[in-house]
Scaffold this motif. Structure first.
Motif, mmCIF file in Angstrom:
data_model
loop_
_atom_site.group_PDB
_atom_site.id
_atom_site.type_symbol
_atom_site.label_atom_id
_atom_site.label_comp_id
_atom_site.label_asym_id
_atom_site.label_seq_id
_atom_site.Cartn_x
_atom_site.Cartn_y
_atom_site.Cartn_z
ATOM 1 N N TYR A 1 41.231 6.683 88.026
ATOM 2 C CA TYR A 1 40.226 5.788 88.621
ATOM 3 C C TYR A 1 39.775 4.735 87.590
ATOM 4 C CZ TYR A 1 35.980 4.073 90.789
ATOM 5 O OH TYR A 1 35.007 3.253 91.317
ATOM 6 N N GLN B 1 42.472 2.152 87.114
ATOM 7 C CA GLN B 1 42.641 1.289 88.290
ATOM 8 C C GLN B 1 41.451 0.362 88.515
ATOM 9 O OE1 GLN B 1 43.404 4.193 91.369
ATOM 10 N NE2 GLN B 1 45.628 4.089 91.059
ATOM 11 N N ASN B 2 40.298 0.707 87.964
ATOM 12 C CA ASN B 2 39.089 -0.071 88.239
ATOM 13 C C ASN B 2 38.535 -0.783 87.011
ATOM 14 O OD1 ASN B 2 38.170 0.474 91.186
ATOM 15 N ND2 ASN B 2 39.000 2.395 90.412
ATOM 16 N N SER B 3 39.383 -0.960 86.035
ATOM 17 C CA SER B 3 38.973 -1.725 84.858
ATOM 18 C C SER B 3 40.095 -2.701 84.514
ATOM 19 C CB SER B 3 38.654 -0.802 83.679
ATOM 20 O OG SER B 3 39.782 -0.044 83.312
ATOM 21 N N HIS C 1 28.910 -6.189 84.417
ATOM 22 C CA HIS C 1 30.013 -5.402 83.883
ATOM 23 C C HIS C 1 29.604 -4.613 82.637
ATOM 24 C CE1 HIS C 1 32.155 -8.487 86.213
ATOM 25 N NE2 HIS C 1 33.035 -7.528 86.401
ATOM 26 N N MET D 1 34.615 -2.876 83.184
ATOM 27 C CA MET D 1 34.439 -2.218 84.485
ATOM 28 C C MET D 1 33.151 -2.727 85.117
ATOM 29 S SD MET D 1 34.156 1.815 85.555
ATOM 30 C CE MET D 1 35.901 2.173 85.557
ATOM 31 N N SER D 2 33.212 -2.980 86.398
ATOM 32 C CA SER D 2 32.023 -3.477 87.098
ATOM 33 C C SER D 2 30.990 -2.376 87.274
ATOM 34 C CB SER D 2 32.407 -4.048 88.469
ATOM 35 O OG SER D 2 32.735 -2.985 89.359
ATOM 36 N N SER E 1 31.799 -0.317 90.375
ATOM 37 C CA SER E 1 32.856 0.684 90.173
ATOM 38 C C SER E 1 32.334 1.896 89.417
ATOM 39 C CB SER E 1 34.036 0.077 89.410
ATOM 40 O OG SER E 1 34.679 -0.885 90.197
ATOM 41 N N LYS F 1 30.237 4.014 91.802
ATOM 42 C CA LYS F 1 31.109 4.755 92.710
ATOM 43 C C LYS F 1 31.763 5.932 91.981
ATOM 44 C CE LYS F 1 34.924 4.073 95.923
ATOM 45 N NZ LYS F 1 35.897 3.100 96.468
ATOM 46 N N MET F 2 32.112 5.724 90.726
ATOM 47 C CA MET F 2 32.754 6.775 89.930
ATOM 48 C C MET F 2 31.840 7.989 89.775
ATOM 49 S SD MET F 2 34.680 6.386 86.267
ATOM 50 C CE MET F 2 33.231 5.800 85.408
#
Length: 184
Positions: free
Chosen positions: A14, A17-19, A39, A97-98, A101, A104-105
């Motif tokens: 994750y 994929q999200n950074s 971010h 990373m936002s 994100s 959500k993590m």
């Protein structure tokens, strides 16, 4: 992060994929006052600093090297414009990373709550260190404390930024350093 606590393959996937990777040249800004920060930045290579301007004088509020995560917490968590600059002191490579994100993590991977809590504890202690340094009554004590607590930065960062961080003039810092340097 895996050095802090085991993440598991899905959490690591994750994160990847999200950074995204971002390079920033020495002297360039990640953030300026009035901009919104959304971010988190993991510093893979290089050094970043934050500062504010007061009467055209730069006051360094933090200096972070590799393997640290940084952001403008106030701007991000309060959704308000930043009051500070974030600048690269060296050519730097960051992983970004936002805020969304990351939020959500936390839900998808409860283990991340442990990791982040451990990181927050570390960063709160660093914030306490900065607060402590500011309150030391003499320039010499502030420099000695910085030298003891951040030895990896002492000869790496330009004097003007260390002096600004320690609340003294560059001349004062230069005098202190020359008195402390052993004669060969």
């Amino acid at each position: 992060m895996r050095t802090i606590y085991p993440l598991g393959n899905k959490a690591e996937k994750y994160i990847l994929q999200n950074s995204f990777r971002r390079k920033i040249s020495r002297g360039k800004y990640l953030l300026k006052p009035g901009e919104f920060c959304s971010h988190y930045y993991y510093i893979h290579e290089g050094v970043l600093r934050a500062f504010i301007k007061e009467d055209n004088k730069e006051i360094t509020t933090w200096i972070n090297p590799e393997n640290e995560i940084t952001t403008s917490i106030r701007s991000m968590t309060r959704s308000e414009p930043s009051l500070e600059y974030i600048q690269a002191l060296e050519n730097s490579e960051l992983y970004v990373m936002s805020f969304e994100s990351l939020q959500k993590m936390y839900t998808l991977f409860p283990v991340m709550n442990i990791v982040i809590r451990m990181l927050l504890t570390e960063y709160y202690a660093a914030s306490e260190e900065r607060s402590y340094i500011c309150r030391l009554p003499s320039a010499e004590k502030r420099y000695d404390h910085f030298n003891a607590s951040r030895p990896e930065l002492v000869n790496r960062i330009p004097l003007k930024y260390i002096a600004s961080y320690l609340g003294m003039s560059e001349e004062t810092l230069s005098r202190l350093r020359s008195r402390k340097t052993p004669v060969k």
